[in-house]
Write a protein that holds these residues in place. Structure first.
Motif, PDB file in Angstrom:
ATOM      1  N   LYS A 159       5.645  10.213 -25.785  1.00 54.26           N
ATOM      2  CA  LYS A 159       6.386  10.417 -24.548  1.00 54.26           C
ATOM      3  C   LYS A 159       7.040   9.131 -24.094  1.00 54.26           C
ATOM      4  O   LYS A 159       6.386   8.108 -23.933  1.00 54.26           O
ATOM      5  N   VAL A 160       8.364   9.194 -23.901  1.00 55.25           N
ATOM      6  CA  VAL A 160       9.133   8.112 -23.305  1.00 55.25           C
ATOM      7  C   VAL A 160       9.456   8.512 -21.866  1.00 55.25           C
ATOM      8  O   VAL A 160       9.949   9.622 -21.624  1.00 55.25           O
ATOM      9  N   VAL A 161       9.160   7.619 -20.935  1.00 50.52           N
ATOM     10  CA  VAL A 161       9.458   7.869 -19.528  1.00 50.52           C
ATOM     11  C   VAL A 161      10.432   6.796 -19.051  1.00 50.52           C
ATOM     12  O   VAL A 161      10.215   5.601 -19.295  1.00 50.52           O
ATOM     13  N   VAL A 162      11.499   7.218 -18.398  1.00 52.06           N
ATOM     14  CA  VAL A 162      12.461   6.301 -17.802  1.00 52.06           C
ATOM     15  C   VAL A 162      12.089   6.133 -16.326  1.00 52.06           C
ATOM     16  O   VAL A 162      11.917   7.136 -15.608  1.00 52.06           O
ATOM     17  N   ALA A 163      11.954   4.892 -15.877  1.00 52.15           N
ATOM     18  CA  ALA A 163      11.487   4.604 -14.516  1.00 52.15           C
ATOM     19  C   ALA A 163      12.560   3.842 -13.746  1.00 52.15           C
ATOM     20  O   ALA A 163      13.275   3.002 -14.283  1.00 52.15           O
ATOM     21  N   ARG A 164      12.614   4.162 -12.459  1.00 43.92           N
ATOM     22  CA  ARG A 164      13.586   3.492 -11.596  1.00 43.92           C
ATOM     23  C   ARG A 164      12.895   3.061 -10.301  1.00 43.92           C
ATOM     24  O   ARG A 164      12.185   3.821  -9.686  1.00 43.92           O
ATOM     25  N   SER A 170       3.888   6.921 -24.031  1.00 45.62           N
ATOM     26  CA  SER A 170       4.017   5.928 -25.099  1.00 45.62           C
ATOM     27  C   SER A 170       4.756   4.690 -24.631  1.00 45.62           C
ATOM     28  O   SER A 170       4.407   3.563 -25.007  1.00 45.62           O
ATOM     29  N   ARG A 171       5.795   4.883 -23.837  1.00 47.62           N
ATOM     30  CA  ARG A 171       6.620   3.754 -23.415  1.00 47.62           C
ATOM     31  C   ARG A 171       7.329   4.095 -22.112  1.00 47.62           C
ATOM     32  O   ARG A 171       7.839   5.211 -21.957  1.00 47.62           O
ATOM     33  N   ILE A 172       7.332   3.148 -21.186  1.00 48.95           N
ATOM     34  CA  ILE A 172       8.119   3.278 -19.953  1.00 48.95           C
ATOM     35  C   ILE A 172       9.301   2.322 -20.060  1.00 48.95           C
ATOM     36  O   ILE A 172       9.124   1.123 -20.297  1.00 48.95           O
ATOM     37  N   MET A 173      10.503   2.871 -19.909  1.00 46.93           N
ATOM     38  CA  MET A 173      11.723   2.076 -20.003  1.00 46.93           C
ATOM     39  C   MET A 173      12.417   2.041 -18.648  1.00 46.93           C
ATOM     40  O   MET A 173      12.490   3.078 -17.968  1.00 46.93           O
ATOM     41  N   GLU A 198      20.217   4.172 -21.559  1.00 45.61           N
ATOM     42  CA  GLU A 198      21.082   4.479 -22.697  1.00 45.61           C
ATOM     43  C   GLU A 198      20.337   4.365 -24.027  1.00 45.61           C
ATOM     44  O   GLU A 198      20.693   5.031 -25.001  1.00 45.61           O
ATOM     45  N   GLU A 199      19.303   3.517 -24.051  1.00 46.74           N
ATOM     46  CA  GLU A 199      18.599   3.256 -25.301  1.00 46.74           C
ATOM     47  C   GLU A 199      17.368   4.132 -25.495  1.00 46.74           C
ATOM     48  O   GLU A 199      16.722   4.070 -26.550  1.00 46.74           O
TER      49      GLU A 199
END
Length: 333
Positions: free
Chosen positions: A328-333, A305-308, A314-315
């Motif tokens: 699904k939220v995915v945190v990317a680095r 749904s969203r890549i942050m 933190e958000e």
């Protein structure tokens, strides 16, 4: 890190130490799971705070210990199997290590992968340079659904119902469609039901607006379904599975209820139901999902749904908590 109910913050932590059988991993993508969200909400009894969340992890090898296969070269991409197994309990002795009595899942019973780097045994990593990097974080949650389908012994031509089209329910749906089943998907979100149809659901019903029992009865000529899957985690959906399952049918509980469940148990006997739980996933399930994702390619982007960016990690959980239709939220680095 989830410091306390409703509050996440960045923290400095010690650099993890790698042993001879370990691999240092640069974390690139972390999918957030419903269990992480429940931890944030204070509803996960398995977690003691503070806790670093994250067990749906894709990363890159930084370095490998002296006893690790030379295949684990720096830069190679890996998928994390986030569970542990003791090798000695009753489940492990039966070969069902996914249900180890003393399992400590990353992000649940121990700190997880929402960090710059982690260290894990090479035995908990699957090398994969084929999938898109962001899709590595989809493998674990879909594998949980595939494992539930295996537990339910779903066969070609059977009719099943999936209550809940979150990521785990989508894994059940996709795994059942792959086996040739006719899938009925149920959720309260029209957006999730549209996605369920896109991934192969033959019928979709909106909970809260349609009489699910009546609809399923009509579809099945009052026979009920062969297998009913619970992937929501409410008392109502637990008991509804028993109603929807046909005589000599099966019920598979993938979610777990946050409140006690009260049953009229006569249907257990009258229908002679097989009622079973499903926990985590096996290496076989992971490989089945990897093969599926390699086959569908970019279509898997619809499951995110969203890549942050990591800087906004933190958000991520507050965002999901405020946007309940998010898959699904995915945190990317």
């Amino acid at each position: 890190m989830i410091e306390q109910e409703g509050r996440t913050r960045f923290h400095d932590v010690a650099v993890p130490v790698a042993g001879p059988e370990d691999v240092r991993i640069a974390v690139r993508h972390v999918g957030l799971c419903g269990s992480d969200l429940n931890t944030f909400r204070g509803l996960n009894p398995l977690v003691q705070l503070p806790r670093i969340p994250g067990h749906e992890i894709g990363g890159e090898v930084i370095a490998a210990g002296a006893s690790v296969s030379p295949e684990f070269r720096p830069g190679r991409r890996v998928i994390v199997m986030p569970y542990t197994s003791c090798g000695h309990c009753a489940s492990c002795r039966k070969g069902r290590t996914n249900a180890c009595r003393y399992n400590r899942t990353l992000g649940v019973q121990q700190d997880g992968g929402l960090a710059e780097e982690i260290v894990l045994p090479a035995s908990k990593l699957i090398l994969n340079d084929t999938l898109a990097p962001q899709h590595l974080a989809l493998v674990e949650p879909l594998s949980v659904g595939f494992h539930a389908v295996a537990r339910g012994r779903v066969q070609k031509g059977e009719r099943i119902v999936v209550l809940g089209c979150g990521m785990i329910g989508m894994g059940v749906l996709i795994g059942a469609v792959a086996r040739g089943a006719d899938v009925i998907a149920v959720d309260m979100s029209p957006e999730k039901l549209a996605l369920a149809r896109r991934f192969g659901a033959a019928h979709t019903f909106e909970a809260g607006k349609e009489d699910i029992v009546a609809k399923v009865s009509e579809l099945t000529a009052d026979d009920g379904v062969d297998v009913a899957f619970e992937a929501v985690g409410t008392p109502a959906t637990f008991t509804q599975c028993v109603t929807l399952a046909g005589f000599a049918g099966r019920v598979v509980y993938v979610g777990y209820s946050k409140a006690p469940v009260t049953y009229e148990t006569q249907m257990f006997n009258l229908k002679e139901l097989d009622i079973m739980g499903s926990r985590n996933a096996t290496l076989e399930d992971f490989h089945a999902v990897i093969a599926y994702l390699e086959q569908i390619g970019d279509k898997a982007d619809a499951l995110i749904s969203r890549i942050m960016p990591f800087a906004e990690a933190e958000e991520a959980l507050p965002f999901w908590d405020s946007n309940r239709d998010t898959l699904k939220v995915v945190v990317a680095r």
